[in-house]
Design an enzyme around this catalytic site. Sequence first.
Site, PDB file in Angstrom:
ATOM      1  N   LYS A   1      -3.158  58.096 -12.931  1.00  0.00           N
ATOM      2  CA  LYS A   1      -3.219  59.299 -13.760  1.00  0.00           C
ATOM      3  C   LYS A   1      -4.633  59.896 -13.713  1.00  0.00           C
ATOM      4  O   LYS A   1      -5.581  59.238 -13.251  1.00  0.00           O
ATOM      5  CB  LYS A   1      -2.832  58.928 -15.199  1.00  0.00           C
ATOM      6  CG  LYS A   1      -1.356  58.508 -15.354  1.00  0.00           C
ATOM      7  CD  LYS A   1      -1.082  58.084 -16.800  1.00  0.00           C
ATOM      8  CE  LYS A   1       0.351  57.655 -17.009  1.00  0.00           C
ATOM      9  NZ  LYS A   1       0.606  57.226 -18.418  1.00  0.00           N
TER      10      LYS A   1
ATOM     11  N   HIS B   1       0.850  55.253 -14.046  1.00  0.00           N
ATOM     12  CA  HIS B   1       2.301  55.240 -14.266  1.00  0.00           C
ATOM     13  C   HIS B   1       2.913  54.383 -13.171  1.00  0.00           C
ATOM     14  O   HIS B   1       2.454  54.415 -12.033  1.00  0.00           O
ATOM     15  CB  HIS B   1       2.858  56.660 -14.152  1.00  0.00           C
ATOM     16  CG  HIS B   1       4.353  56.674 -13.983  1.00  0.00           C
ATOM     17  ND1 HIS B   1       5.202  56.608 -15.062  1.00  0.00           N
ATOM     18  CD2 HIS B   1       5.142  56.691 -12.871  1.00  0.00           C
ATOM     19  CE1 HIS B   1       6.459  56.597 -14.615  1.00  0.00           C
ATOM     20  NE2 HIS B   1       6.447  56.651 -13.294  1.00  0.00           N
TER      21      HIS B   1
ATOM     22  N   TYR C   1       8.603  63.376 -16.601  1.00  0.00           N
ATOM     23  CA  TYR C   1       8.684  62.720 -17.917  1.00  0.00           C
ATOM     24  C   TYR C   1       9.885  63.196 -18.731  1.00  0.00           C
ATOM     25  O   TYR C   1       9.896  63.035 -19.955  1.00  0.00           O
ATOM     26  CB  TYR C   1       7.381  62.937 -18.685  1.00  0.00           C
ATOM     27  CG  TYR C   1       6.286  61.969 -18.276  1.00  0.00           C
ATOM     28  CD1 TYR C   1       6.498  60.587 -18.306  1.00  0.00           C
ATOM     29  CD2 TYR C   1       5.031  62.429 -17.869  1.00  0.00           C
ATOM     30  CE1 TYR C   1       5.493  59.698 -17.933  1.00  0.00           C
ATOM     31  CE2 TYR C   1       4.014  61.538 -17.497  1.00  0.00           C
ATOM     32  CZ  TYR C   1       4.259  60.175 -17.534  1.00  0.00           C
ATOM     33  OH  TYR C   1       3.271  59.282 -17.179  1.00  0.00           O
TER      34      TYR C   1
ATOM     35  N   GLU D   1      12.307  59.171  -8.913  1.00  0.00           N
ATOM     36  CA  GLU D   1      10.929  59.665  -8.944  1.00  0.00           C
ATOM     37  C   GLU D   1      10.412  59.952  -7.533  1.00  0.00           C
ATOM     38  O   GLU D   1       9.735  60.960  -7.307  1.00  0.00           O
ATOM     39  CB  GLU D   1      10.021  58.663  -9.679  1.00  0.00           C
ATOM     40  CG  GLU D   1      10.291  58.680 -11.184  1.00  0.00           C
ATOM     41  CD  GLU D   1       9.563  57.599 -11.980  1.00  0.00           C
ATOM     42  OE1 GLU D   1       8.712  56.880 -11.409  1.00  0.00           O
ATOM     43  OE2 GLU D   1       9.863  57.473 -13.181  1.00  0.00           O
TER      44      GLU D   1
ATOM     45  N   ASN E   1      -3.880  55.641 -20.300  1.00  0.00           N
ATOM     46  CA  ASN E   1      -3.743  54.284 -19.763  1.00  0.00           C
ATOM     47  C   ASN E   1      -3.778  54.164 -18.242  1.00  0.00           C
ATOM     48  O   ASN E   1      -3.206  53.248 -17.670  1.00  0.00           O
ATOM     49  CB  ASN E   1      -2.456  53.674 -20.330  1.00  0.00           C
ATOM     50  CG  ASN E   1      -1.220  54.484 -19.976  1.00  0.00           C
ATOM     51  OD1 ASN E   1      -1.300  55.442 -19.200  1.00  0.00           O
ATOM     52  ND2 ASN E   1      -0.078  54.108 -20.520  1.00  0.00           N
TER      53      ASN E   1
END
Length: 216
Positions: A4, A111, A45, A122, A108
């Site tokens: 990310k 992903h 998402y 995905e 965080n």
Amino acid sequence: MIIKPDGTVRRRVSALVLQTLLDKDYRLIAFKEMKVPKSLAKMHYAVHKEKPFFPWLVDFISAAPVLAMVFEGDDVIQGIRDALGATFVQRASSDSLRGKYGIWAGINIAHASDAPETATTEIALWTEEGGLKESSNAEDQAREYIQRYISSGSDFTFELRNVVKTAIEHNDTSTQVLASLKDLFSRDAEGISKKDTDTLSEVVFDFIKEEVQKKS
Ligand code: CDP
Ligand code: MG
């Protein structure tokens, strides 16, 4: 899997994450640095679209470049999820990647798909909407990336955690907090525009403001 923006703009962090995963002997078959269009972020998402954090999450993943990739191998999904650790940084074990380099809560660093079916969906989505492509030199590109960035100065995890934690603890939503985030996110961001690291800083600052508001 995706590193990310909070991982990618810290070049050393993304190099360390890549190194850890390549050391596991999975095959890396696609690798691309890219900005995520909002439309792709929303589709990626979509499973979370009813959650209160959805708009923030879309802004977060599209704030600055990410590294999108596809790994292949035995038990690769569980292996990568285990390496990442728990979703929330403060719950991730200290030897996991999120525990070592994550900033706070859902900020965080990465992903990873959570099952073969979601991985298939995905990969198709990022191929169609993000231009991610299988390539026989994906692994070479990743090794070049590691070589280039692994020894850049600091990863700034300690400093960034400190800014976020202290601001939330002291209900500090002053412009000084935003300025510190902008400074720290630009320090190891070679090749990434100031506009993008500033946007990421604004998104992290929005998170701080929401946490402070929740307490009052
Ligand atoms: O990423 P992972 O599959 O571990 O977690 P998730 O439950 O699928 O949530 C997706 C992402 O949303 C997380 O990685 C966090 O970045 C974010 N999130 C958040 O910011 N706040 C929450 N309460 C839950 C998730
Ligand atoms: Mg998930």
